[in-house]
Motif scaffolding. Structure first.
Motif, PDB file in Angstrom:
ATOM      1  N   ARG A   1       0.757  -1.182   0.032  1.00 25.56           N
ATOM      2  CA  ARG A   1      -0.121  -0.050  -0.034  1.00 25.56           C
ATOM      3  C   ARG A   1       0.778   1.207  -0.013  1.00 25.56           C
ATOM      4  O   ARG A   1       0.751   2.267  -0.843  1.00 25.56           O
ATOM      5  CB  ARG A   1      -1.034  -0.137   1.262  1.00 25.56           C
ATOM      6  N   ARG A   2       1.825   1.425   0.980  1.00 29.25           N
ATOM      7  CA  ARG A   2       2.671   2.534   0.998  1.00 29.25           C
ATOM      8  C   ARG A   2       3.467   2.834  -0.341  1.00 29.25           C
ATOM      9  O   ARG A   2       3.740   3.784  -0.848  1.00 29.25           O
ATOM     10  CB  ARG A   2       3.700   2.484   2.003  1.00 29.25           C
TER      11      ARG A   2
ATOM     12  N   GLU B   1       1.403   4.241  -2.910  1.00 32.09           N
ATOM     13  CA  GLU B   1       1.016   5.402  -2.885  1.00 32.09           C
ATOM     14  C   GLU B   1       2.291   6.300  -3.010  1.00 32.09           C
ATOM     15  O   GLU B   1       2.081   7.475  -3.643  1.00 32.09           O
ATOM     16  CB  GLU B   1       0.854   5.775  -1.077  1.00 32.09           C
ATOM     17  N   ARG B   2       3.493   5.952  -2.827  1.00 29.97           N
ATOM     18  CA  ARG B   2       4.633   6.802  -3.198  1.00 29.97           C
ATOM     19  C   ARG B   2       4.883   6.863  -4.636  1.00 29.97           C
ATOM     20  O   ARG B   2       5.320   7.817  -5.285  1.00 29.97           O
ATOM     21  CB  ARG B   2       5.952   6.061  -2.639  1.00 29.97           C
TER      22      ARG B   2
ATOM     23  N   LYS C   1      -2.152   9.944 -10.375  1.00 26.75           N
ATOM     24  CA  LYS C   1      -0.937  10.717  -9.582  1.00 26.75           C
ATOM     25  C   LYS C   1       0.401  10.359 -10.341  1.00 26.75           C
ATOM     26  O   LYS C   1       1.291  11.307 -10.785  1.00 26.75           O
ATOM     27  CB  LYS C   1      -0.814  10.667  -8.423  1.00 26.75           C
TER      28      LYS C   1
ATOM     29  N   GLY D   1       2.259   6.711  -6.663  1.00 24.83           N
ATOM     30  CA  GLY D   1       1.067   7.418  -7.236  1.00 24.83           C
ATOM     31  C   GLY D   1      -0.152   6.548  -7.772  1.00 24.83           C
ATOM     32  O   GLY D   1      -0.762   6.865  -8.777  1.00 24.83           O
TER      33      GLY D   1
ATOM     34  N   ASP E   1      -1.707  -2.541   5.446  1.00 21.06           N
ATOM     35  CA  ASP E   1      -0.352  -2.741   5.785  1.00 21.06           C
ATOM     36  C   ASP E   1      -0.035  -3.782   6.749  1.00 21.06           C
ATOM     37  O   ASP E   1       1.134  -4.182   7.024  1.00 21.06           O
ATOM     38  CB  ASP E   1       0.110  -1.197   6.639  1.00 21.06           C
TER      39      ASP E   1
ATOM     40  N   HIS F   1      -3.259   3.679  -6.898  1.00 15.88           N
ATOM     41  CA  HIS F   1      -4.180   3.503  -5.839  1.00 15.88           C
ATOM     42  C   HIS F   1      -4.768   2.284  -6.166  1.00 15.88           C
ATOM     43  O   HIS F   1      -5.413   2.081  -7.387  1.00 15.88           O
ATOM     44  CB  HIS F   1      -5.129   4.580  -5.799  1.00 15.88           C
TER      45      HIS F   1
ATOM     46  N   ARG G   1      -4.463  -2.846  -0.104  1.00 18.10           N
ATOM     47  CA  ARG G   1      -5.170  -1.910   0.587  1.00 18.10           C
ATOM     48  C   ARG G   1      -4.666  -1.538   1.848  1.00 18.10           C
ATOM     49  O   ARG G   1      -5.172  -0.898   2.674  1.00 18.10           O
ATOM     50  CB  ARG G   1      -6.515  -2.190   0.348  1.00 18.10           C
TER      51      ARG G   1
END
Length: 550
Positions: free
Chosen positions: A130-131, A134-135, A369, A137, A158, A139, A156
């Motif tokens: 998940r992280r 996110e880094r 993103k 960009g 951690d 989802h 989704r």
């Protein structure tokens, strides 16, 4: 008088049959896998031999049976061979759980000089992205039915949800108990002795002999030379990897890998994949084959596409109208793998088979993103509001999420209904057993999700008996006839070419010319909108390595 013995090599990653339907390089790389079909043919040849009364089981360090149920099947088959009068000698440079488990069914056990017995127990490491997503960009929009359905949790969350953690811990505990029980019975050991090793004690070669775990410290070459000096010679068995035996045919149809629509192939997300179109064609051929008296469906699959699973199940039902159909669960027959198994009136599983996982997920990956960061923009033209549903270039709308959620609910209800009809239990009871929960084979038997505990030999016997065949020959499918090029590449002169070409097929490993954005786009496309019935381990390797390389 000269005695004869045969050597059985345990080496490579476990597979049901050699690859069929993939590229030549993938099939050539698969030469080094352990194929259960070839192992079964070898044991059949040994049982029929009048001169071979000894077998050397050479377990190499690269032997990877995966789930313990693979070792369970191998050990059971070897014990049957031992009980038929063949003396079994097991050799390993060092002993882990799999080697010790299988060796416990043999007459003699040997260890290499400086070899060890080291046990670590059973378990798995779950990857959470998940992280990282996110880094980068990216989802992940996850839709699921079932509190235990965890195939997309790594995208989704951690950490493992409590219910998921509990079910997997229970499964690993079952594997440990089965290992303890079998090794204690086969080697006259105690639970405390096994626990001592699991808690960190390592037995070195001489200690292993002194404490009775193995018979002798000796190198493989010394053992073979000793037998040669005593006029015991090695004999090369002639086996047919496509099958064994004569008479009316019991076809063993292997589903070995994740389930996808279309042709069998290397999938960008799931690795080795069994395609519904390829399998349906094979099922149709077997249905029309007059030499085939019955079919055993051998399942080693964590699931995959729900639509592909239903296509395969539908064709198997048509086959079952003409010929006896029996399902034999191998190491894993879960989610979409269990969906397919429900086509058979009779289902057999190993005691430690991982099965169940009756649940569905939907997964849509978006990377708005990421594309913005890369300076890429998009403009869509469409005549309908859902024309670009699942596109990775923008976030999903509320209406799109609602539409996908309805589709997931519909697919889950279909899953419950077909299981209820197959197992003759209520939909409500299936829902209680379902929700994505996994079961080992013994628990599945208690819950009426399977009918008997047994392996492939027992499934073949049951299918032959139902078909009224007293002496049956076994043939493995799908089959692939090597081309001239493949035979040339398989020779020693082709080894260098093989080592270069096969790199492109190693799961999660980038090959020469690898394009991360292109492979990421392929992974997104594979996930777009379609409901999945799959276990988590089958879902992440390519996506993980792709994101790390960006």
């Amino acid at each position: 008088m000269v005695m004869r013995y045969a050597t059985i090599v345990l080496s490579g990653r476990y597979r049901e049959i050699p690859h069929a339907g993939h590229s030549p390089a993938a099939r050539l790389a698969d030469r080094h896998a352990f194929c259960y079909s070839e192992f079964s043919a070898t044991l059949h040849a040994l049982r029929r031999s009048r001169t071979l009364k000894r077998a050397l089981i050479e377990c190499r360090e690269d032997f990877l049976p995966g789930y313990n149920s693979a070792a369970e099947a191998i050990r059971r088959d070897l014990v049957a061979l031992r009980d038929s009068g063949v003396e079994l000698h097991f050799y390993a440079p060092r002993y882990s759980e799999a080697a010790l488990y299988i060796a416990s069914g043999c007459n003699y056990r040997y260890i290499a000089p400086l070899g060890t017995i080291a046990l670590t127990g059973f378990g798995a490491t779950f990857v959470f992205l998940r992280r990282l997503l996110e880094r980068k960009g990216v989802h992940a929009e996850v839709f699921k039915r079932g509190a235990y359905k965890s195939a997309a949790d790594g995208l989704r969350s951690d950490s493992l949800d409590p219910a998921v953690r509990r079910q997997y811990q229970e499964y690993f505990d079952v594997q440990q108990r089965e290992f303890n029980r079998t090794v204690c019975d086969g080697m006259s050991r105690s639970i405390s002795q096994i626990n001592e090793l699991i808690e960190g004690r390592v037995l070195h070669d001489t200690e292993a002999v002194e404490q009775g775990w193995v018979s002798e410290v000796i190198s493989l070459e010394q053992l073979q030379q000793r037998w040669k000096d005593s006029k015991t010679r090695a004999k090369q068995l002639k086996i047919r990897s496509r099958g064994y035996g004569r008479g009316k045919q019991v076809a063993v149809l292997a589903i070995d890998g994740a389930i996808v629509e279309g042709r069998s192939r290397r999938d960008p997300l799931m690795g080795t994949a069994v395609g519904s179109r390829s399998l349906v064609q094979q099922i149709t051929t077997l249905r029309e084959n007059k030499k085939c008296a019955a079919v055993v469906l051998r399942i080693n699959s964590p699931g995959g596409s729900a639509a592909a699973s239903e296509l395969i199940r539908h064709e198997l039902l048509r086959l079952g109208e003409r010929k006896p159909l029996v399902a034999s669960m191998s190491t894993v027959a879960a989610s979409g793998g269990y969906w397919i198994a429900c086509a058979a009136p009779l289902i057999l599983a190993e005691r430690t088979t991982l099965t169940g996982s009756i649940g569905v997920i939907g997964l849509v990956m978006t990377a708005a993103k990421l594309f913005h960061r890369l300076g890429i923009s998009f403009h869509a033209l469409k005549t309908g509001p859902f024309r670009d549903l699942g596109t990775p270039v923008r976030a999903m709308t509320a209406d799109e999420k609602q539409l996908v959620d309805r589709e997931i609910e519909y697919t889950y209800q279909r899953f419950l209904t077909l299981v209820a009809a197959s197992r003759k239990i209520s939909v409500e009871h299936v829902h209680q057993l379902g929700q994505g929960r996994i079961w080992d084979g013994a628990e599945a038997l208690q819950q009426r999700l399977v009918d008997e505990i047994g392996g492939l030999p027992q499934a073949v016997e049951r299918a032959a008996a139902i078909a009224g065949v007293s002496s049956a020959g076994v043939r493995f499918y799908p089959q692939h006839k090597p081309t001239l090029l493949e035979r040339l590449l398989a020779s020693r002169s082709g080894n260098a070419l093989l080592s270069q070409s096969s790199a492109a097929f190693a799961p999660g490993m980038p090959a020469h010319g690898y394009c991360a954005p292109a492979q990421l786009a392929a992974a997104f496309e594979a996930l777009r909108r379609e409901p999945l019935a799959i276990l988590p381990q089958a879902l992440y390797s390519t996506l993980h390595s792709t994101l790390l390389s960006m």
